[in-house]
Design a protein around this motif. Structure first.
Motif, mmCIF file in Angstrom:
data_model
loop_
_atom_site.group_PDB
_atom_site.id
_atom_site.type_symbol
_atom_site.label_atom_id
_atom_site.label_comp_id
_atom_site.label_asym_id
_atom_site.label_seq_id
_atom_site.Cartn_x
_atom_site.Cartn_y
_atom_site.Cartn_z
ATOM 1 N N LEU A 1 0.824 -1.210 0.000
ATOM 2 C CA LEU A 1 0.000 0.000 0.000
ATOM 3 C C LEU A 1 0.854 1.254 0.000
ATOM 4 O O LEU A 1 0.587 2.207 -0.746
ATOM 5 C CB LEU A 1 -0.927 -0.001 1.214
ATOM 6 N N ARG A 2 1.886 1.275 0.830
ATOM 7 C CA ARG A 2 2.772 2.442 0.853
ATOM 8 C C ARG A 2 3.393 2.672 -0.533
ATOM 9 O O ARG A 2 3.437 3.793 -1.031
ATOM 10 C CB ARG A 2 3.885 2.229 1.890
ATOM 11 N N ARG A 3 3.863 1.586 -1.131
ATOM 12 C CA ARG A 3 4.499 1.687 -2.449
ATOM 13 C C ARG A 3 3.523 2.206 -3.495
ATOM 14 O O ARG A 3 3.845 3.114 -4.274
ATOM 15 C CB ARG A 3 5.033 0.317 -2.860
ATOM 16 N N GLU A 4 2.327 1.640 -3.531
ATOM 17 C CA GLU A 4 1.363 1.998 -4.560
ATOM 18 C C GLU A 4 0.829 3.416 -4.372
ATOM 19 O O GLU A 4 0.650 4.155 -5.348
ATOM 20 C CB GLU A 4 0.205 0.993 -4.558
ATOM 21 N N ILE A 5 0.583 3.798 -3.134
ATOM 22 C CA ILE A 5 0.090 5.163 -2.879
ATOM 23 C C ILE A 5 1.148 6.183 -3.278
ATOM 24 O O ILE A 5 0.856 7.204 -3.916
ATOM 25 C CB ILE A 5 -0.326 5.311 -1.410
ATOM 26 N N SER B 1 3.477 5.805 -5.460
ATOM 27 C CA SER B 1 3.671 5.764 -6.910
ATOM 28 C C SER B 1 2.552 6.475 -7.659
ATOM 29 O O SER B 1 2.799 7.190 -8.638
ATOM 30 C CB SER B 1 3.760 4.302 -7.374
ATOM 31 N N HIS B 2 1.310 6.291 -7.208
ATOM 32 C CA HIS B 2 0.166 6.847 -7.924
ATOM 33 C C HIS B 2 -0.135 8.292 -7.547
ATOM 34 O O HIS B 2 -0.794 9.008 -8.316
ATOM 35 C CB HIS B 2 -1.076 5.983 -7.684
ATOM 36 N N PHE B 3 0.315 8.706 -6.374
ATOM 37 C CA PHE B 3 0.057 10.071 -5.915
ATOM 38 C C PHE B 3 1.407 10.699 -5.534
ATOM 39 O O PHE B 3 1.838 10.629 -4.391
ATOM 40 C CB PHE B 3 -0.898 10.072 -4.722
ATOM 41 N N GLN B 4 2.044 11.301 -6.524
ATOM 42 C CA GLN B 4 3.423 11.752 -6.326
ATOM 43 C C GLN B 4 3.531 12.854 -5.278
ATOM 44 O O GLN B 4 4.541 12.947 -4.566
ATOM 45 C CB GLN B 4 4.018 12.190 -7.658
ATOM 46 N N GLY B 5 2.513 13.691 -5.181
ATOM 47 C CA GLY B 5 2.529 14.721 -4.150
ATOM 48 C C GLY B 5 2.540 14.114 -2.763
ATOM 49 O O GLY B 5 3.250 14.599 -1.861
#
Length: 239
Positions: free
Chosen positions: A53-57, A59-63
């Motif tokens: 989850l940390r990785r995907e969040i 990656s998908h939300f750069q801010g």
């Protein structure tokens, strides 16, 4: 001791609630770290879900990714050694003589807060964020707002530090928690939580449902499924 108000530590299990809380926190704080606990939980697969989850969040939300700092994992195996529950042993889910479900791990959230506060103190983080909830919980006394505030007052006094505890899900149903996830990160975040978070008490990652992975019959799966159905039935952008 004055701790930084714009630095937050999220109690992060890798489930739907803590994933939503992580997104909520990343939207509001300048620097965010996460802490998880290995307490001999039967669904230990959640410890892997945390990292996914940390990785995907990020990656998908750069801010949000730019704000996301370290992850910490704390060994709390002593909780399971003190006595078997349906969360820490292979026993059937049922009501105990106390009137609470046998998924209740006595002192779990209180211990989490003590260790999270100790970590936050050392890392100059003034805000703790947790996914505790009074609305859709199973009667756990350590999920109640008055219990948590009493614990936080003890921590403030015991460490002489100005900790704040934020519980954004405290008065939400599971359906409303899905709605919060969409409000914070749109359907993209909802999709990440469906795919990568883990809630099932049995640790089942073999069976995929529209609301995510799980056995579909344990109390956690039933609650998550009901919340998903309520969310999808509610009027709004995703309905």
């Amino acid at each position: 001791m004055k701790l930084a108000e714009d630095r937050a530590l999220v109690l992060f299990s890798g489930g739907q609630d803590s994933a939503t809380c992580l997104a909520w926190t990343l939207s509001r704080y300048a620097h965010v770290e996460t802490v998880g606990f290995a307490y001999g939980q039967r669904h230990h697969v959640e410890l892997k879900a945390r990292l996914a989850l940390r990785r995907e969040i990020a990656s998908h939300f750069q801010g949000w990714g730019a704000k996301l700092g370290e992850d910490h994992l704390v060994d709390l195996e002593a909780l399971s050694a003190l006595g078997e529950t349906a969360m820490t042993g292979d026993v059937e889910f049922q009501m105990a003589e106390s009137g609470l479900p046998n998924t209740f791990v006595p002192g779990r959230n209180l211990a989490f807060l003590v260790l999270a506060a100790a970590l936050a103190y050392r890392r100059n983080m003034g805000t703790l964020v947790g996914g505790m909830c009074e609305t859709d919980f199973s009667g756990y006394p350590d999920c109640r707002a008055d219990t948590l505030e009493a614990q936080m007052q003890a921590l403030r006094l015991g460490m002489d530090a100005d900790f704040r505890l934020k519980t954004p899900l405290m008065h939400l149903t599971k359906g409303q928690t899905w709605e919060m996830a969409e409000a914070e990160g749109g359907t993209e975040l909802v999709g990440l939580i469906v795919e990568h978070s883990h809630t099932c008490y049995r640790g089942d990652r073999d069976h995929r449902h529209v609301w995510g992975y799980g056995c579909g019959t344990c109390p956690a799966c039933e609650l998550r499924e009901k919340g998903w159905n309520d969310y999808r039935a509610a009027p709004g952008p995703s309905a």
